[in-house]
Design an enzyme around this catalytic site. Structure first.
Site, short mmCIF file in Angstrom:
data_model
loop_
_atom_site.label_atom_id
_atom_site.label_comp_id
_atom_site.label_asym_id
_atom_site.label_seq_id
_atom_site.Cartn_x
_atom_site.Cartn_y
_atom_site.Cartn_z
N LYS A 1 -4.13 11.08 -35.45
CA LYS A 1 -3.26 11.78 -36.40
C LYS A 1 -1.81 11.68 -35.98
O LYS A 1 -1.48 11.75 -34.81
CB LYS A 1 -3.71 13.22 -36.56
CG LYS A 1 -4.87 13.32 -37.55
CD LYS A 1 -5.16 14.74 -37.94
CE LYS A 1 -5.97 15.41 -36.88
NZ LYS A 1 -7.39 15.14 -36.92
N GLU B 1 -17.67 14.10 -41.67
CA GLU B 1 -17.41 15.41 -41.04
C GLU B 1 -17.06 16.45 -42.11
O GLU B 1 -16.84 16.10 -43.27
CB GLU B 1 -16.28 15.29 -40.03
CG GLU B 1 -15.00 14.75 -40.65
CD GLU B 1 -13.75 15.27 -40.00
OE1 GLU B 1 -13.68 16.48 -39.70
OE2 GLU B 1 -12.81 14.47 -39.85
N1 PSU Z 1 -8.87 13.87 -39.97
C1 PSU Z 1 -8.22 14.29 -41.09
N2 PSU Z 1 -8.10 15.64 -41.27
C2 PSU Z 1 -8.65 16.57 -40.38
C3 PSU Z 1 -9.34 16.10 -39.22
C4 PSU Z 1 -9.41 14.74 -39.08
O1 PSU Z 1 -7.75 13.46 -41.89
O2 PSU Z 1 -8.54 17.76 -40.62
C5 PSU Z 1 -9.97 17.08 -38.23
C6 PSU Z 1 -11.15 16.40 -37.53
O3 PSU Z 1 -12.29 17.20 -37.73
C7 PSU Z 1 -10.78 16.36 -36.06
C8 PSU Z 1 -9.98 17.62 -35.94
O4 PSU Z 1 -11.90 16.32 -35.21
O5 PSU Z 1 -9.16 17.55 -37.14
C9 PSU Z 1 -9.21 17.64 -34.64
O6 PSU Z 1 -8.93 18.94 -34.29
P1 PSU Z 1 -8.42 19.29 -32.80
O7 PSU Z 1 -7.11 18.58 -32.67
O8 PSU Z 1 -8.29 20.79 -32.78
O9 PSU Z 1 -9.48 18.79 -31.86
#
Ligand code: PSU
Ligand code: MN
Length: 308
Positions: free
Chosen positions: A160, A26
């Site tokens: 996360k 990604e």
């Molecule tokens: N994993 C990491 N760092 C990130 C992300 C994932 O170690 O920045 C990103 C991914 O792209 C994931 C996004 O899809 O954070 C999630 O964002 P949200 O909670 O707004 O859906």
């Protein structure tokens, strides 16, 4: 290959067509999740890890509004340094056709695009999921539903740390998305190896992951296979005081009224500063490890030369 609204790099098209191993990556992780200039280094290093393991890396992002599968080095640098880069989940993908902007693709958007391009394996850091207070603020990442609809293998180090992990695991159960611990019974806690929650199933090898994936495809299930791969313990963030840091991050979020797509990048950056870059080191370590395992799974799924 270019359809006008989607571009796939020739190397990726060739590898996919031949059935050779490919790993999707990604771009939100380097456009919004990691600080400059480390973001570029990490993006490039991750591709190198995948190549060393015998697979073709396909970093996915949006360049000038066009979803692109297999960014060039220059495009990775361009997205990493773009002050106007947006964060694209699935719902932003077609809007690019009008605004022409560069975007980092989230896990949701990347899973969708990877599957569309015939890529079977994807490596990331930590998953999006259910945020604390979601029963009132409805903040649940689009990653969840996308993973119920994208038949790919996703290697991550758990949800996360800032998320409501319990609620996230419950949602994955409701969405029928299988989660297997990679050589562990503990659900990983992103920066730390153990979130305190268990996984119901574990696997011991890339071949076992490949078998589960193939079986799901034969059954025509549309869900992803989530491989929960913990950060190596010697590289994890010292768990002492982590809960307190996360609470402070949440308090700052409320105080500064941060909402929507900014929530996750804000929390990660707050924790990085509060831990004096230690969380960043753990994030990079777990990402490297996920890239390695994802490449091994892709190699196990190699179907070129008559292999299955
Ligand atoms: N994993 C990491 N760092 C990130 C992300 C994932 O170690 O920045 C990103 C991914 O792209 C994931 C996004 O899809 O954070 C999630 O964002 P949200 O909670 O707004 O859906
Ligand atoms: Mn959100």
């Amino acid at each position: 290959m270019s359809t006008g609204f989607i571009h796939v790099a020739p190397e990726v098209t060739e590898a996919v067509t031949a059935g050779r191993p490919v790993v999707a990556l990604e771009s939100t992780i380097f456009t919004h999740g990691l600080p400059r200039p480390r973001n570029i280094e990490v993006a490039e290093e991750t591709e190198a890890i995948i190549r060393d393991a015998g697979a073709v890396p396909a970093t996915i992002g949006v360049v000038g509004g066009v979803p692109t599968i297999g960014l060039t080095k220059d495009q990775i640098v361009e997205l990493s340094n773009d002050d106007d880069v947006i964060k694209s989940s699935i719902r932003e993908l077609a809007i690019g056709a009008v605004n022409g902007k560069n975007a980092g693709t989230t896990i949701a958007a990347t899973s969708f695009l990877a599957h569309r391009a015939g890529i079977k394996v994807f490596a990331t850091g930590g998953l999006g999921g259910v945020h604390h207070g979601a029963s009132e603020n409805f903040d649940e990442s689009a990653d969840l539903l996308a993973l119920a609809q994208s038949p790919i293998v996703l290697v991550s180090s758990g949800a996360k740390a800032v998320l409501d992990v319990h609620a996230t695991l419950e949602r994955f159960e409701s969405l029928s998305v299988p989660i297997v611990g990679y050589r562990t019974n503990a659900y990983p806690g992103f920066y730390v190896a153990d979130s305190g929650f268990e996984v119901s199933h574990r696997v011991e090898s890339p071949e076992q992951v490949a078998t589960i994936y193939r079986t799901q495809r034969q059954m025509e299930l549309s869900t992803a296979v989530l491989v929960a791969n913990p950060v190596p313990v010697e590289e994890q963030l010292d768990p002492t005081g982590l809960d307190a840091v996360i609470e402070k991050a949440w308090a700052a979020l409320e105080e500064q009224n941060v909402t929507g797509q900014q929530v996750t990048p804000f929390l990660l950056e707050f924790i990085r500063q509060a831990t004096g870059d230690a969380s960043l080191d753990a994030n990079v370590a777990l990402y490297r490890n996920n890239a390695r395992v994802a490449a091994q799974v892709a190699v196990a799924l190699d179907s070129s030369n008559g292999r299955k």
